[in-house]
Design an enzyme around this catalytic site. Structure first.
Site, mmCIF file in Angstrom:
data_model
loop_
_atom_site.group_PDB
_atom_site.id
_atom_site.type_symbol
_atom_site.label_atom_id
_atom_site.label_comp_id
_atom_site.label_asym_id
_atom_site.label_seq_id
_atom_site.Cartn_x
_atom_site.Cartn_y
_atom_site.Cartn_z
ATOM 1 N N ASP A 191 1.712 -7.998 9.188
ATOM 2 C CA ASP A 191 2.656 -8.117 8.034
ATOM 3 C C ASP A 191 3.667 -7.203 8.204
ATOM 4 O OD1 ASP A 191 1.016 -5.649 7.935
ATOM 5 O OD2 ASP A 191 0.150 -6.421 5.978
ATOM 6 N N ASP A 224 -6.959 -2.603 -4.056
ATOM 7 C CA ASP A 224 -6.901 -3.417 -4.944
ATOM 8 C C ASP A 224 -7.707 -4.740 -4.293
ATOM 9 O OD1 ASP A 224 -5.160 -4.578 -3.079
ATOM 10 O OD2 ASP A 224 -3.435 -4.639 -4.934
ATOM 11 N N HIS A 230 -6.741 -6.049 -1.223
ATOM 12 C CA HIS A 230 -5.998 -6.991 -0.332
ATOM 13 C C HIS A 230 -6.381 -6.863 1.107
ATOM 14 C CE1 HIS A 230 -2.717 -3.414 -0.279
ATOM 15 N NE2 HIS A 230 -3.373 -3.695 0.828
ATOM 16 N N GLU A 262 -2.446 -9.924 -1.872
ATOM 17 C CA GLU A 262 -2.605 -9.314 -3.212
ATOM 18 C C GLU A 262 -3.615 -10.200 -3.973
ATOM 19 O OE1 GLU A 262 -1.981 -6.318 -3.113
ATOM 20 O OE2 GLU A 262 -0.053 -5.632 -3.107
HETATM 21 C C1 F6R Z 1 -1.581 -3.155 7.123
HETATM 22 C C2 F6R Z 1 -2.076 -4.211 5.870
HETATM 23 C C3 F6R Z 1 -2.788 -3.635 4.640
HETATM 24 C C4 F6R Z 1 -3.566 -2.273 4.982
HETATM 25 C C5 F6R Z 1 -4.209 -1.858 3.764
HETATM 26 C C6 F6R Z 1 -4.787 -0.492 3.817
HETATM 27 O O1 F6R Z 1 -0.984 -3.747 8.132
HETATM 28 O O2 F6R Z 1 -2.122 -5.293 6.298
HETATM 29 O O3 F6R Z 1 -3.664 -4.642 4.298
HETATM 30 O O4 F6R Z 1 -4.486 -2.365 5.907
HETATM 31 O O5 F6R Z 1 -3.025 -1.794 2.670
HETATM 32 O O6 F6R Z 1 -3.817 0.590 4.169
HETATM 33 P P1 F6R Z 1 -4.418 2.109 4.692
HETATM 34 O O7 F6R Z 1 -5.244 1.944 5.754
HETATM 35 O O8 F6R Z 1 -3.165 2.899 4.708
HETATM 36 O O9 F6R Z 1 -5.104 2.744 3.396
#
Ligand code: F6R
Length: 260
Positions: A66, A135, A137, A142
């Site tokens: 992303d 959440d 995702h 989301e």
């Molecule tokens: C990042 C991504 C997100 C993160 C998620 C957890 O490329 O795709 O899904 O993996 O927000 O973020 P962290 O690892 O910072 O807790």
């Protein structure tokens, strides 16, 4: 779904072992890279193996999950820059071998379709690293995301922006609210999904993902429909699992020949 509960060091070793095996056995391996805190130890381990043992990425391609929309090209938190800093420039990827969705494109729909095509032309993703949001995702799909979604523009939830404010001087207003993200359908086509989650803040999302009903309310639950998922969690992230003892027992008694 295989669930491994171990300390962060061991989790990073296991993920790096799976990636190393792929790099050493495939002629044109394709990796999927996640951003955020969760994969950082894995990237450190891979960089160390490159440095010390000559583990090479020269024949590999990589695709990011992303990218933020509306962030300056030189912003250190632009995901493309984060991936360059955390892994791409620390190993020996060939030039142009690391791809990301173009969040700065004028036509974001065309950029999304083009990104899907690039992944397909590379032969699909062999091993996708994933994190999970509080959440539920994965990538930036989301709650409410279609379980069949493809790469597209998404709005981040306020919760995700609050969670990511730590990368933006603690200021939620600096966190972009739009992104381009691989869809859940896109992610589900990767051949092996390796999700890493640590810390108590992830415990409910991890419980829902593994043990809850499949639902767009917890997008990561779609992984229950994938034939090859490895979930790497520490004790805190595993603390709400109903079958934690069973997962521990199964991993401890796993035959040696059976890799992740
Ligand atoms: C990042 C991504 C997100 C993160 C998620 C957890 O490329 O795709 O899904 O993996 O927000 O973020 P962290 O690892 O910072 O807790």
């Amino acid at each position: 779904m295989e669930v491994v509960i171990a300390d962060e060091h061991k989790l990073a070793q296991l993920a790096a072992d799976a990636i190393e095996r792929l790099l050493r056995t495939e002629t044109a391996p394709v990796l999927g890279l996640a951003t955020g805190s969760s994969p950082l130890r894995i990237y450190d381990e891979l960089a160390a193996r490159h440095e010390r043992q000559g583990l090479s990425f020269a024949h590999a391609q990589a695709f990011m999950l992303d990218e933020y929309v509306g962030i300056a090209a030189d912003h250190p938190e632009r995901y493309r820059n984060v991936i360059d800093t955390e892994i791409a420039t620390r190993v020996d990827f060939a030039e142009e071998a690391v791809h990301g969705p173009d969040g700065s494109a004028e036509d974001l729909a065309a950029a999304s379709a083009g990104y899907e095509q690039k992944i397909a032309e590379a032969g699909g993703i062999d091993l996708q690293i994933l994190g999970i949001g509080t959440d539920g995702h994965i990538a930036f799909n989301e709650p409410g995301s279609s379980l069949a979604s493809r790469t597209r523009v998404k709005s981040l939830t306020y919760q995700t922006r609050v969670d990511n404010a730590r990368f933006f001087d603690g200021d939620v207003d600096q966190v972009p609210s739009l992104c381009l993200t691989q869809g859940l359908g896109t992610i589900m086509e990767a051949r092996h999904l390796v999700l890493v989650a640590t810390g108590g803040g992830k415990a409910e999302a991890v419980h829902q993902m593994i043990e809850g009903p499949v639902s767009a309310m917890w997008p990561a639950t779609v992984l229950q429909m994938h034939p090859h998922v490895t979930v790497l969690v520490d004790d805190a992230a595993a603390s709400r699992l109903q079958l934690g003892d069973y997962y521990r027992h199964a991993f401890e008694n796993k035959p040696d020949w059976q890799h992740l």
